[in-house]
Design an enzyme around this catalytic site. Structure first.
Site, PDB file in Angstrom:
ATOM      1  N   GLY A 175       0.839  -0.894   0.279  1.00 23.57           N
ATOM      2  CA  GLY A 175      -0.146   0.406  -0.357  1.00 23.57           C
ATOM      3  C   GLY A 175       0.893   1.460   0.222  1.00 23.57           C
ATOM      4  O   GLY A 175       1.792   1.164  -0.919  1.00 23.57           O
ATOM      5  N   GLY A 176       0.269   2.469   0.633  1.00 27.60           N
ATOM      6  CA  GLY A 176       1.012   3.342   1.220  1.00 27.60           C
ATOM      7  C   GLY A 176       2.735   3.393   1.421  1.00 27.60           C
ATOM      8  O   GLY A 176       3.035   4.099   0.839  1.00 27.60           O
ATOM      9  N   GLY A 409      21.976   9.137 -32.735  1.00 28.73           N
ATOM     10  CA  GLY A 409      21.656   9.653 -31.540  1.00 28.73           C
ATOM     11  C   GLY A 409      22.668   9.395 -30.510  1.00 28.73           C
ATOM     12  O   GLY A 409      22.462  10.104 -29.114  1.00 28.73           O
ATOM     13  N   ALA A 410      22.890   7.788 -30.747  1.00 25.73           N
ATOM     14  CA  ALA A 410      23.914   7.563 -29.506  1.00 25.73           C
ATOM     15  C   ALA A 410      25.270   8.199 -28.998  1.00 25.73           C
ATOM     16  O   ALA A 410      25.798   8.582 -28.497  1.00 25.73           O
ATOM     17  CB  ALA A 410      23.776   6.338 -29.698  1.00 25.73           C
TER      18      ALA A 410
HETATM   19  C1  HXC Z   1      -3.517  -2.783  10.563  1.00 26.22           C
HETATM   20  C2  HXC Z   1      -2.407  -4.942   9.748  1.00 26.22           C
HETATM   21  C3  HXC Z   1      -1.914  -4.498   8.869  1.00 26.22           C
HETATM   22  C4  HXC Z   1      -2.620  -2.609   8.439  1.00 26.22           C
HETATM   23  C5  HXC Z   1      -1.132  -5.754   8.562  1.00 26.22           C
HETATM   24  N1  HXC Z   1      -1.411  -6.431  10.026  1.00 26.22           N
HETATM   25  N2  HXC Z   1      -1.355  -4.743   8.053  1.00 26.22           N
HETATM   26  N3  HXC Z   1      -2.805  -4.500  11.062  1.00 26.22           N
HETATM   27  N4  HXC Z   1      -2.988  -2.045   9.847  1.00 26.22           N
HETATM   28  N5  HXC Z   1      -2.145  -2.325   7.474  1.00 26.22           N
HETATM   29  C6  HXC Z   1      -1.805  -7.051  10.889  1.00 26.22           C
HETATM   30  C7  HXC Z   1      -2.471  -8.308  11.335  1.00 26.22           C
HETATM   31  O1  HXC Z   1      -3.437  -8.215  11.295  1.00 26.22           O
HETATM   32  C8  HXC Z   1      -2.255  -8.926  12.094  1.00 26.22           C
HETATM   33  O2  HXC Z   1      -2.107  -8.874  13.630  1.00 26.22           O
HETATM   34  C9  HXC Z   1      -0.092  -8.888  11.979  1.00 26.22           C
HETATM   35  O3  HXC Z   1      -0.133  -7.211  11.250  1.00 26.22           O
HETATM   36  C10 HXC Z   1       0.292  -9.546  11.037  1.00 26.22           C
HETATM   37  O4  HXC Z   1      -0.114  -9.213   9.792  1.00 26.22           O
HETATM   38  P1  HXC Z   1      -0.146 -11.173   9.337  1.00 26.22           P
HETATM   39  O5  HXC Z   1      -1.374 -10.671   7.453  1.00 26.22           O
HETATM   40  O6  HXC Z   1      -0.338 -11.905   9.694  1.00 26.22           O
HETATM   41  O7  HXC Z   1       0.502 -11.188   8.752  1.00 26.22           O
HETATM   42  P2  HXC Z   1       1.706 -12.356   7.205  1.00 26.22           P
HETATM   43  O8  HXC Z   1       0.849 -13.269   6.981  1.00 26.22           O
HETATM   44  O9  HXC Z   1       3.144 -11.753   7.156  1.00 26.22           O
HETATM   45  O10 HXC Z   1       0.909 -11.033   6.376  1.00 26.22           O
HETATM   46  C11 HXC Z   1       1.377  -9.727   5.588  1.00 26.22           C
HETATM   47  C12 HXC Z   1       0.381  -9.149   5.300  1.00 26.22           C
HETATM   48  C13 HXC Z   1      -0.438  -8.460   5.632  1.00 26.22           C
HETATM   49  C14 HXC Z   1       0.424  -9.263   3.596  1.00 26.22           C
HETATM   50  C15 HXC Z   1       0.981  -7.402   4.820  1.00 26.22           C
HETATM   51  O11 HXC Z   1      -0.847  -8.133   6.999  1.00 26.22           O
HETATM   52  C16 HXC Z   1      -1.972  -7.599   4.649  1.00 26.22           C
HETATM   53  O12 HXC Z   1      -2.044  -8.180   3.538  1.00 26.22           O
HETATM   54  N6  HXC Z   1      -2.028  -6.510   5.581  1.00 26.22           N
HETATM   55  C17 HXC Z   1      -3.427  -5.556   4.538  1.00 26.22           C
HETATM   56  C18 HXC Z   1      -2.213  -4.526   3.231  1.00 26.22           C
HETATM   57  C19 HXC Z   1      -2.005  -3.758   2.985  1.00 26.22           C
HETATM   58  O13 HXC Z   1      -3.189  -3.299   2.039  1.00 26.22           O
HETATM   59  N7  HXC Z   1      -1.768  -2.250   2.709  1.00 26.22           N
HETATM   60  C20 HXC Z   1      -2.940  -1.390   2.863  1.00 26.22           C
HETATM   61  C21 HXC Z   1      -3.473  -0.573   3.430  1.00 26.22           C
HETATM   62  S1  HXC Z   1      -4.110   1.074   2.327  1.00 26.22           S
HETATM   63  P3  HXC Z   1      -2.370 -10.177  14.374  1.00 26.22           P
HETATM   64  O14 HXC Z   1      -3.028  -9.666  15.638  1.00 26.22           O
HETATM   65  O15 HXC Z   1      -4.109 -10.578  13.550  1.00 26.22           O
HETATM   66  O16 HXC Z   1      -1.863 -11.248  14.214  1.00 26.22           O
HETATM   67  C22 HXC Z   1      -2.302   2.251   2.333  1.00 26.22           C
HETATM   68  C23 HXC Z   1      -2.866   3.366   1.309  1.00 26.22           C
HETATM   69  C24 HXC Z   1      -2.080   4.333   1.905  1.00 26.22           C
HETATM   70  O17 HXC Z   1      -1.822   1.811   2.236  1.00 26.22           O
HETATM   71  C25 HXC Z   1      -2.529   5.040   0.165  1.00 26.22           C
HETATM   72  C26 HXC Z   1      -0.996   6.217   0.544  1.00 26.22           C
HETATM   73  C27 HXC Z   1      -0.310   7.087  -0.668  1.00 26.22           C
END
Ligand code: HXC
Length: 519
Positions: A175-176, A409-410
C-alpha cells in the site's frame, strides 16, 4: 548527596519501560519473526550501525487512540525504532519498522517519529536509511494514517538531492508503504521481501487475476522487470552490508564530496588485455564490464540495477580512490542499443551522480536507439530525451570514451561535447557516424546500386568506402569532437589525470524554479 527512594523508583520505571520497548510487540511476536527467517528491527539496526553508536529517539512513544481495539494494542515505540548512529564512522539517521507491532503498520506516531529524524537529518546534512517491514497504512487509524504518509513523503521530496536517502525492504512493503521508498534514491530488497500497491487479495477481487505475493512484488519482479528496486540481496545480512557499501560511494550531503579512499591500485597500471578486448567482427559482442573492471581501482566496481535493462550498465567505482559514476552501453546485450528502460536507468543514475558530486565516466558503444513500433508507441522519444536532459543538466566532471560504435543519436546522447561533456577519448576501434554502413548506403545510394551493372559489387564498394571514411575515430578527432585517440590500455591513467584536472571544475545552470525534465 542523598539518593532517595523516589529517584530509585523513577529509574526503575524508566528501565522497565525501556526493556518493554526493546521487546516491541512481545517475545511471542519476535519468535514468529525469527521463525520466518526475519530479524527484528533492533537486530537489523545492530547489523547496520557501528557498535554502540545508536542513539534512539521516541523509544517510548505510543498512540492514544482506541478505535477497533487499539487501546488494547499500545506498544512503546509504536512499531518503529528511530534515531541516529554511525556507519563506518559516518553519521546517519535511521528508522526501522517493527513488524512485531501490528505488522509494522504505518501510524500517526510512526510518521511523527520518522519525520522528526528526517528533519534533523536534513538540517545536519546526513543520509537517512529506512528499513521497511510494514503492512501499509494502519487500518484502525483511518485518515490519520493516510495523512501521516503525506508528512513523510513531503520530507522525502524536500530532502531529495540534498541528503542521500536509501530504503531497504526487509518484509512486506504494501500500500502506501511503497511510496516513501519510491521517492528515495536507492531501493534495496533483501530476503523474502515484497513491494506492491495492491496485494494479491485485492487484485483477485478486482481483476480476477491470481498471483502470489512474491510473483507480484518480489525482488525478481522489481530488480528485473519493473525497475523499482536498484539492488537485491538473498539475505537480510547481505542487504544491510550492501547498504553500507553503497553509502561509501556517496557524500553526506550535496555540499560535500564523496569520501576518498586511500588508493592501493597504481595510477599508471595498464592492462594489456584491454588492447584486444574489442573483437575483430564489427558486430561481435563483448562485455563492457571487462573494460570497467580492468580500468577502475581493483574490485571497486559496484553495479546497480544489473538485471534491469542489461543493455546499459551503471554503477559506482573508484579511480585513484575517488568515487565515480560509471555509465556504459553493453554490447553483450541487445548490441547495447538504447531502449526505454535503458534510457530511464541511465538518466536517473546521471541525476543521482550529479546531485551528489560524483563525476561521471561514460563508455560508448551503441548502434543507436532501438527501432520498432513497440518502442515508438511507448514513448522512446520522451524516455530517450531523459538521457539528453540528464547529461546536459549535469555539472559534475563528465568524461566519455568511445570504444566502438557511436552511431547517430547514441553519439549525441551519450555525452557529446556539445552536451557539456568535458573530455572525450576514443579507442582506435571507434566508429562515429550518423548510422551504420548498411543503412547509410541504402539511403544514399539505393538508386545508384539498382542501376549499376553489378549491383552487389557496387554495394560492396560503397559499404567499404563508408566504413573507411567513418569507421575510425580520426575524422571526429580532426573536427575536434574527440580530444584524444588513446590505446585502450592507457585508459586508466588518462582518466585519472583528466579527472584530476576536472576536480576543481565549476559550472552552473541558469537560476530557475526547476527544470522540466521529460519524466
Ligand atoms: C493494521 C495490520 C496491517 C495494517 C497487517 N496488520 N497489516 N494491522 N493495519 N495495514 C496486522 C495483522 O492484522 C496481524 O495482526 C499482523 O499485522 C501481522 O499480519 P499478518 O497478516 O498475520 O502477516 P502476514 O501473513 O505476513 O501478511 C502480511 C501482509 C498482510 C501481506 C502485509 O498483513 C496484509 O495484507 N496487510 C494489509 C496490507 C494492505 O492492504 N495495506 C494497504 C493499506 S492501504 P494480528 O494481531 O492478527 O497478528 C494503504 C494506502 C495508503 O496503505 C496510500 C497512501 C498513498
Amino acid at each position: 548527596m542523598m539518593t532517595g527512594g523516589k529517584t530509585k523508583l523513577h529509574l526503575e520505571v524508566l528501565r522497565e519501560m525501556r526493556s518493554r520497548a526493546v521487546l516491541g510487540g512481545g517475545q511471542k511476536r519476535i519468535d514468529q519473526q525469527h521463525a520466518r527467517g526475519k530479524l527484528t528491527a533492533r537486530e537489523r539496526l545492530g547489523l547496520l550501525l557501528d557498535e554502540g553508536s545508536f542513539q534512539e529517539f521516541g523509544a517510548l512513544s505510543t498512540h492514544d487512540l482506541s478505535a477497533f481495539g487499539l487501546d488494547q494494542q499500545r506498544f512503546p515505540g509504536d512499531g518503529i525504532v528511530t534515531g541516529f548512529g554511525k556507519v563506518n564512522g559516518r553519521r546517519v539517521a535511521v528508522f526501522a519498522q517493527d513488524f512485531t507491532v501490528m505488522g509494522g503498520s504505518f501510524s500517526e506516531v510512526q510518521s511523527q517519529k520518522i519525520s522528526r529524524i528526517q528533519d534533523l537529518a536534513l538540517q545536519a546534512g546526513i543520509p537517512v536509511i529506512g528499513l521497511n517491514d510494514s503492512g501499509g497504512a494502519r487500518i484502525q487509524e483511518g485518515v490519520r494514517s493516510l495523512a501521516a504518509y503525506g508528512e513523510v513523503f513531503v520530507r522525502n521530496v524536500m530532502a531529495s538531492g540534498v541528503i542521500p536517502q536509501i530504503s531497504v525492504i526487509l518484509g512486506p512493503c504494501a500500500g502506501g508503504a511503497v511510496y516513501s521508498p519510491a521517492l528515495t534514491d536507492f531501493v534495496i530488497m533483501a530476503g523474502e521481501s515484497y513491494m506492491f500497491l495492491t496485494g494479491p487479495e485485492v487484485i483477485k477481487a478486482v481483476t480476477g487475476e491470481q498471483v502470489t505475493a512474491q510473483d507480484l512484488g518480489g525482488s525478481e519482479v522489481h530488480i528485473g522487470r519493473s525497475g523499482v528496486a536498484h539492488l537485491a540481496a538473498d539475505t537480510e545480512v547481505e542487504g544491510l552490508a550492501m547498504t553500507k557499501l553503497l553509502l561509501s560511494y556517496l557524500p553526506q550531503n550535496n555540499n560535500e564530496e564523496p569520501p576518498h579512499v586511500t588508493p592501493e591500485d597504481p595510477v599508471n597500471r595498464m592492462d594489456e588485455a584491454l588492447n584486444t578486448l574489442i573483437p575483430d567482427g564489427e558486430n561481435t559482442p563483448y562485455d563492457i564490464r571487462d573494460a570497467i573492471e580492468a580500468i577502475f581501482d581493483q574490485d571497486s566496481f559496484f553495479e546497480i540495477q544489473a538485471a534491469y535493462a542489461a543493455n546499459a550498465v551503471i554503477g559506482f567505482a573508484r579511480l585513484d580512490g575517488y568515487s565515480i559514476g560509471v555509465v556504459a552501453n553493453q554490447p553483450a546485450f541487445m548490441s547495447g542499443a538504447l531502449n526505454i528502460d535503458a534510457s530511464d536507468k541511465i538518466a536517473r543514475f546521471i541525476r543521482v551522480c550529479d546531485a551528489f558530486n560524483v563525476p561521471i565516466v561514460t563508455f560508448v558503444d551503441c548502434p543507436g536507439f532501438l527501432p520498432g513500433t513497440g518502442q515508438e508507441y511507448d514513448g522512446i522519444i520522451r524516455h530517450g530525451a531523459k538521457i539528453i536532459y540528464a547529461y546536459c543538466e549535469a555539472t559534475v566532471p563528465k568524461i566519455s570514451i568511445v570504444t566502438r560504435k557511436a552511431m547517430g543519436g547514441a553519439y549525441v546522447a551519450m555525452g557529446s561535447k556539445q552536451m557539456r561533456n568535458d573530455i572525450t577519448f576514443a579507442w582506435p576501434s571507434a566508429q562515429i557516424a550518423v548510422m551504420g554502413a548498411g543503412a547509410a548506403v541504402n539511403v544514399l545510394f539505393r538508386e545508384e546500386i539498382k542501376k549499376a551493372a553489378d549491383p552487389a559489387a557496387r554495394e560492396k564498394e560503397l559499404l567499404e568506402e563508408y566504413r573507411e571514411k567513418f569507421f575510425n575515430p580520426y575524422r571526429a578527432a580532426d573536427v575536434g569532437q574527440i580530444d584524444e585517440v588513446i590505446e585502450p590500455r592507457e585508459t586508466r591513467p588518462r582518466l585519472i589525470r583528466a579527472l584530476e584536472v576536472l576536480r576543481t571544475k565549476v559550472q552552473q545552470n541558469p537560476p530557475k524554479k526547476h527544470g522540466l525534465c521529460p519524466v
